[in-house]
Design a protein around this motif. Structure first.
Motif, mmCIF file in Angstrom:
data_model
loop_
_atom_site.group_PDB
_atom_site.id
_atom_site.type_symbol
_atom_site.label_atom_id
_atom_site.label_comp_id
_atom_site.label_asym_id
_atom_site.label_seq_id
_atom_site.Cartn_x
_atom_site.Cartn_y
_atom_site.Cartn_z
ATOM 1 N N ARG A 22 78.130 50.285 194.523
ATOM 2 C CA ARG A 22 77.949 49.407 194.805
ATOM 3 C C ARG A 22 76.698 48.598 195.158
ATOM 4 O O ARG A 22 75.740 48.002 195.265
ATOM 5 C CB ARG A 22 79.234 48.515 195.982
ATOM 6 C CG ARG A 22 80.701 48.866 195.032
ATOM 7 C CD ARG A 22 82.135 48.690 196.370
ATOM 8 N NE ARG A 22 81.792 49.237 197.466
ATOM 9 C CZ ARG A 22 82.246 50.290 197.433
ATOM 10 N NH1 ARG A 22 83.801 50.445 196.232
ATOM 11 N NH2 ARG A 22 82.612 50.596 198.500
ATOM 12 N N PHE A 23 76.574 49.231 196.368
ATOM 13 C CA PHE A 23 74.810 49.734 197.457
ATOM 14 C C PHE A 23 73.685 49.470 196.309
ATOM 15 O O PHE A 23 72.787 48.533 196.285
ATOM 16 C CB PHE A 23 74.737 50.685 198.501
ATOM 17 C CG PHE A 23 73.787 50.221 198.926
ATOM 18 C CD1 PHE A 23 73.510 49.413 199.822
ATOM 19 C CD2 PHE A 23 72.673 51.607 198.884
ATOM 20 C CE1 PHE A 23 72.718 49.445 200.651
ATOM 21 C CE2 PHE A 23 71.521 51.254 200.144
ATOM 22 C CZ PHE A 23 71.234 50.397 200.309
ATOM 23 N N THR A 24 73.732 50.410 195.572
ATOM 24 C CA THR A 24 72.940 50.150 194.125
ATOM 25 C C THR A 24 72.445 48.886 193.761
ATOM 26 O O THR A 24 71.325 48.176 192.944
ATOM 27 C CB THR A 24 72.681 51.340 192.952
ATOM 28 O OG1 THR A 24 72.841 52.775 193.814
ATOM 29 C CG2 THR A 24 71.217 51.114 192.887
ATOM 30 N N GLU A 25 73.896 47.954 193.251
ATOM 31 C CA GLU A 25 73.886 47.359 192.247
ATOM 32 C C GLU A 25 73.606 45.985 193.017
ATOM 33 O O GLU A 25 72.936 44.679 192.757
ATOM 34 C CB GLU A 25 75.239 46.447 191.295
ATOM 35 C CG GLU A 25 75.173 46.106 191.120
ATOM 36 C CD GLU A 25 75.080 44.241 191.185
ATOM 37 O OE1 GLU A 25 74.692 43.638 190.541
ATOM 38 O OE2 GLU A 25 75.940 44.406 192.420
ATOM 39 N N THR A 26 73.590 45.695 194.946
ATOM 40 C CA THR A 26 73.618 44.887 195.410
ATOM 41 C C THR A 26 72.139 44.784 195.898
ATOM 42 O O THR A 26 72.247 43.696 195.806
ATOM 43 C CB THR A 26 74.182 45.598 196.687
ATOM 44 O OG1 THR A 26 76.290 45.017 196.812
ATOM 45 C CG2 THR A 26 74.149 44.068 198.269
ATOM 46 N N THR A 27 71.681 45.890 195.896
ATOM 47 C CA THR A 27 70.289 45.738 196.258
ATOM 48 C C THR A 27 69.144 45.800 195.902
ATOM 49 O O THR A 27 67.927 44.921 195.300
ATOM 50 C CB THR A 27 70.164 46.892 196.956
ATOM 51 O OG1 THR A 27 70.476 48.297 197.703
ATOM 52 C CG2 THR A 27 68.263 47.600 197.122
ATOM 53 N N LEU A 28 69.625 45.580 193.920
ATOM 54 C CA LEU A 28 69.155 44.525 192.983
ATOM 55 C C LEU A 28 68.886 44.136 192.563
ATOM 56 O O LEU A 28 67.691 43.089 192.475
ATOM 57 C CB LEU A 28 69.620 45.589 191.334
ATOM 58 C CG LEU A 28 69.243 47.099 191.412
ATOM 59 C CD1 LEU A 28 70.341 47.996 190.197
ATOM 60 C CD2 LEU A 28 67.846 47.372 190.867
ATOM 61 N N ALA A 29 70.304 43.304 193.303
ATOM 62 C CA ALA A 29 70.275 41.938 193.222
ATOM 63 C C ALA A 29 69.239 40.929 194.234
ATOM 64 O O ALA A 29 68.701 40.079 193.998
ATOM 65 C CB ALA A 29 72.190 40.978 194.273
ATOM 66 N N ALA A 75 71.892 44.082 182.020
ATOM 67 C CA ALA A 75 72.431 42.871 182.728
ATOM 68 C C ALA A 75 73.952 44.326 182.463
ATOM 69 O O ALA A 75 74.633 44.472 183.271
ATOM 70 C CB ALA A 75 72.907 41.456 181.901
ATOM 71 N N GLU A 76 74.202 44.947 181.839
ATOM 72 C CA GLU A 76 75.200 45.555 181.241
ATOM 73 C C GLU A 76 75.762 46.771 182.003
ATOM 74 O O GLU A 76 76.467 47.192 182.131
ATOM 75 C CB GLU A 76 75.005 45.987 179.842
ATOM 76 C CG GLU A 76 75.356 44.622 178.623
ATOM 77 C CD GLU A 76 74.250 44.131 178.700
ATOM 78 O OE1 GLU A 76 74.236 42.626 177.535
ATOM 79 O OE2 GLU A 76 72.608 44.182 178.736
ATOM 80 N N GLU A 77 75.024 46.737 182.432
ATOM 81 C CA GLU A 77 74.274 48.274 183.220
ATOM 82 C C GLU A 77 75.088 48.037 184.332
ATOM 83 O O GLU A 77 76.261 48.931 185.048
ATOM 84 C CB GLU A 77 72.997 49.458 183.090
ATOM 85 C CG GLU A 77 73.549 50.885 183.749
ATOM 86 C CD GLU A 77 72.418 51.536 184.088
ATOM 87 O OE1 GLU A 77 72.388 52.770 183.589
ATOM 88 O OE2 GLU A 77 70.923 50.969 183.539
ATOM 89 N N ARG A 78 74.516 46.448 184.992
ATOM 90 C CA ARG A 78 74.640 46.782 186.118
ATOM 91 C C ARG A 78 76.667 46.412 186.398
ATOM 92 O O ARG A 78 77.144 46.583 187.378
ATOM 93 C CB ARG A 78 73.631 45.466 186.914
ATOM 94 C CG ARG A 78 72.762 46.109 187.420
ATOM 95 C CD ARG A 78 71.589 44.898 187.231
ATOM 96 N NE ARG A 78 72.464 44.657 188.566
ATOM 97 C CZ ARG A 78 71.703 43.090 189.197
ATOM 98 N NH1 ARG A 78 70.898 41.857 188.877
ATOM 99 N NH2 ARG A 78 72.235 42.722 190.395
ATOM 100 N N SER A 79 77.107 45.740 185.624
ATOM 101 C CA SER A 79 78.493 45.528 185.328
ATOM 102 C C SER A 79 78.829 46.430 185.096
ATOM 103 O O SER A 79 80.242 46.415 185.735
ATOM 104 C CB SER A 79 78.643 44.260 184.314
ATOM 105 O OG SER A 79 80.016 44.381 183.725
#
Length: 758
Positions: free
Chosen positions: A505-512, A525-529
């Motif tokens: 979650r933290f990595t995905e939020t940071t990438l955003a 986008a598929e990897e983040r999903s």
């Protein structure tokens, strides 16, 4: 069971007795260091009984052959060893023809003192030979002003009778590691020179693993008063000088010895002789007293930023002071190639230089007590080793990066299967430290720069390591070992699963926050999903009836007993029970579920925290040095103050009182932050939320007051808690808001709030 050897003195480690059965313990407790090197509190003249001679140079190690019964794919090729290097302090002493040896000889009036204010170690005794009495007084320190220098002073006085004394200061490379798997020496002599400034150069022997060899070179300079110069000497892996004196009753002779040490990590081998000579020449332009004063002044600066003062409890004061001294002796951020080993410069047990202890236990302390660059250096250490972490994951057939449990160079070098393959929660600790640094400092530059690269690779590891359970419709992690190492190869360790989901979650939020970085790092986008899907669907075992998070799938199927049902004679369990019995028991080595609740306290209600604490702590034997502090902090948070104080005393005096009966192997360096954490995060309730620092303190029983200093976002705060109130002042920096018991207060000067407002 505790073992009290030293006097209770708030700012020193002192003893006036010498028990032959406790010499290794004494050596551990009087270890000194300066970040570049360190040594156990060995006797300069040697000791004929059981002892552990140890001198260690930061970053110098050896890949010892892994010794296992059978091999497994992906198993580390070697076990990294912190190497016992040449003795810098060795000084042979003879009185009236007898070698001075406190194991075999007769002595009286023994005294030993390590001054925690400045790292100066002193020792003295009267040595008795043939009706004469000679007073020997030793003093030494490792300079933090010039970290390549070790400085000693020896004073010999004929107290009664005329005596002949002979002294041979030397450099001795004939050393062994106690933890060598096969008993080999790890060093070979490169060269040696005698003369007025003897020097010795040693190189680690060749290894079959392609890791670099290290060269350590030392030189020494000696000045003597009242001695006749007997010339120099040399032998294989040993060089030195000889001095002698005929001392009439009441007369004194003094010898000063300065050793300079360089390594191939910092200086090209061909330049070692010149570098050592230059260091000695520069050192010789100042007196011993001047060097000591310069080093002491730097220690004073460290204490001005970091000292904790406890009024009314000398045992507690000594505990916190000793632990902070040893931490700062081991590491102060000067070299981002270095990290903090579990034994520091005090012993060889555990071998490796880096465990997950650094990220969870030490980063919070250095964030508050040192410049931000010190913590940045710890983060940079892991970033530099990202390629090796990818290699470790590849060895397990997995994507991404797996940071090692034990390492010197980023490659896993631990020799226990259940640790190397299974204790993968350490990967989450690396990510947590990046978030912790960002939250505390408010600086996102590291997070959005090197940090996000580390987070992405760790997330890729977790995404590959989980599997989907079609039966439950959740993601799971099987075959792991949680922080509780008294259980191995369990399925769905709650802490590991929770931490893995948080990282994703933290990595995905940071990438955003930095979408361009996602493109740079090839995160689709598929990897983040996929990461979001795993995080939201992670299986987290819990029991609704008990109202607790379940340590792992089958934990509640065990025979659940509390520690008070154990016979004290069976403790510690790992020394009295078979490993099979330990693994099958419910007894917990250290915080596991509670480790997660400590890291993510705000994710749980106060009632959840207390229920889980009251369920797990009674089954916890605290046989890890990392255990007591986490339990103490949580006990403070849930209002169990007596328990918090009890466990603070255990973490503060773990080595001082030898709680786990293993301090003779070396100090528990990476757990020493626990005493500071228990005071500051526990008793004082320090938290950082929403960019603001806050405190919710209480004053423990037996304490009249306590005070400490923390750095926070370009400010330095002074905090003092008494039985009546809490006082916050800003020593450095601009005014700011500080929360006290959840209420914001503007601090410009000093704010005083009664404790009753809690």
């Amino acid at each position: 069971m505790t073992q009290r050897v030293f006097d209770v003195e708030p700012w020193a480690i002192t003893t006036h007795t010498l028990d032959a059965g406790a010499v290794r313990l004494v050596e551990s407790m009087t270890s000194t260091g300066n970040g570049h090197m360190g040594m156990r509190g060995n006797f300069e003249e040697g000791y004929g009984g059981d002892c552990h001679q140890g001198t260690y140079i930061a970053g110098v190690w050896f890949p010892d052959r892994t010794r296992v019964g059978w091999w497994k794919n992906g198993y580390p090729q070697y076990f990294g060893k912190a190497l016992n290097a040449m003795s810098l302090i060795a000084t042979g002493i003879r009185v009236n023809g007898e070698d001075v040896d406190l194991f075999r000889g007769r002595f009286e009036n023994f005294s030993l003192r390590l001054d925690l204010r400045n790292g100066v170690l002193t020792r003295s005794f009267d040595y008795l030979v043939d009706g004469t009495r000679t007073r020997l007084e030793f003093e030494r320190f490792l300079s933090i002003a010039t970290t390549e220098l070790s400085l000693q002073r020896l004073r010999l006085t004929a107290v009664s009778g005329d005596v002949r004394v002979e002294v041979s200061p030397q450099l001795d490379g004939n050393v062994h590691n106690l933890d060598s798997n096969y008993g080999e020496q790890f060093w070979e002599e490169r060269w040696r020179t005698a003369g007025d400034q003897p020097a010795l150069s040693m190189e680690t022997r060749p290894n079959p693993f392609g890791t670099p060899r290290f060269t350590v070179t030392a030189g020494m300079a000696v000045s003597a008063e009242g001695f006749a110069d007997g010339g120099s000497f040399d032998a294989p892996a040993r060089v030195g000088r000889r001095f002698a004196a005929e001392l009439g009753e009441g007369h004194t002779a003094i010898l000063h010895k300065t050793a300079a040490v360089v390594t191939s990590r910092d200086v090209d081998e061909d330049a070692h002789a010149t570098a050592v000579a230059d260091l000695l020449d520069a050192a010789g332009r100042s007196s011993y007293e001047r060097h000591r004063a310069e080093s002491s002044a730097l220690w004073e600066q460290r204490w001005a930023r970091a000292a904790v003062v406890i009024d009314g409890d000398d045992e507690a004061q000594q505990g916190i002071q000793f632990n902070l001294f040893q931490l700062f002796s081991t590491y102060y951020g000067e070299d981002e190639r270095l990290n903090i080993g579990p034994k520091g410069f005090t012993g060889e047990k555990y071998g490796g230089a880096t465990y997950w202890d650094t990220e969870v236990y030490l980063v919070p302390l250095y964030l508050a007590l040192a410049r931000p660059e010190v913590t940045r250096a710890l983060l940079a250490y892991r970033y530099r080793q990202l390629p090796q972490a990818r290699h470790n994951a590849g060895q397990q057939g997995l994507a991404g990066a797996l940071y090692p449990m034990v390492t010197f160079n980023g490659i896993e070098c631990h020799n226990e299967w259940e640790i190397t393959f299974e204790e993968i929660h350490r990967n989450g600790a690396i990510a947590y430290a990046i978030a912790d640094y960002t939250r505390y400092t408010g600086d996102t530059a590291y997070l959005h720069g090197p940090g996000i690269e580390v987070l992405v690779e760790i997330s890729r590891f977790w995404a590959d390591r989980v599997h989907y359970s079609a039966r439950t419709g959740t993601f799971m992690l099987h075959g792991v070992t949680g922080p509780n190492e008294y259980e191995n190869n369990v399925n769905n360790n709650w802490y590991t699963n929770y931490l893995a989901a948080w990282v994703l979650r933290f990595t995905e939020t940071t990438l955003a926050e930095v979408p361009a970085r996602a493109e740079e790092l090839g995160v689709s986008a598929e990897e983040r999903s996929r990461w979001r899907e795993i995080a939201s669907g992670m299986y987290l075992p819990e029991d609704a009836e008990l109202g607790v998070k379940v340590q792992h799938d089958t934990f509640l199927d065990k025979e659940l007993r509390t520690v008070d049902s154990l016979d004290p004679a069976e403790r510690p369990l790992n020394r009295h029970w078979s490993w099979d019995r330990v693994l099958r028991s419910c007894f917990i080595k250290q915080a596991d579920v509670l480790q997660g609740m400590y890291l993510f306290e705000d994710d749980f209600t106060p009632d959840e925290l207390r229920r889980n604490y009251e369920f797990y702590e009674p089954m916890t034997v605290h046989e890890s040095s990392l255990s007591a502090s986490i339990h103490s902090i949580l006990a403070s948070a849930v209002g169990l103050r007596d328990k918090a104080i009890e466990l603070y005393r255990r973490t503060a005096r773990l080595d001082l009182d030898n709680y786990n009966s293993d301090t003779e192997d070396g100090l528990h360096i990476t757990s020493m932050s626990g005493s500071w954490l228990a005071i500051v995060q526990g008793f004082a309730g320090m938290r950082v939320r929403g960019g603001r620092i806050g405190f919710s303190p209480f004053c423990p029983e037996r304490w009249d007051a306590y005070s400490f200093t923390v750095g926070f976002r370009d400010r330095v705060l002074d905090v003092r808690v008494t039985r009546e109130d809490v006082r916050i002042g800003i020593r450095e920096g601009e005014p700011m808001d500080v929360e006290l018991f959840g209420v914001p207060h503007a601090v410009d000067g000093e704010v005083v709030v009664p404790l009753r407002e809690a």
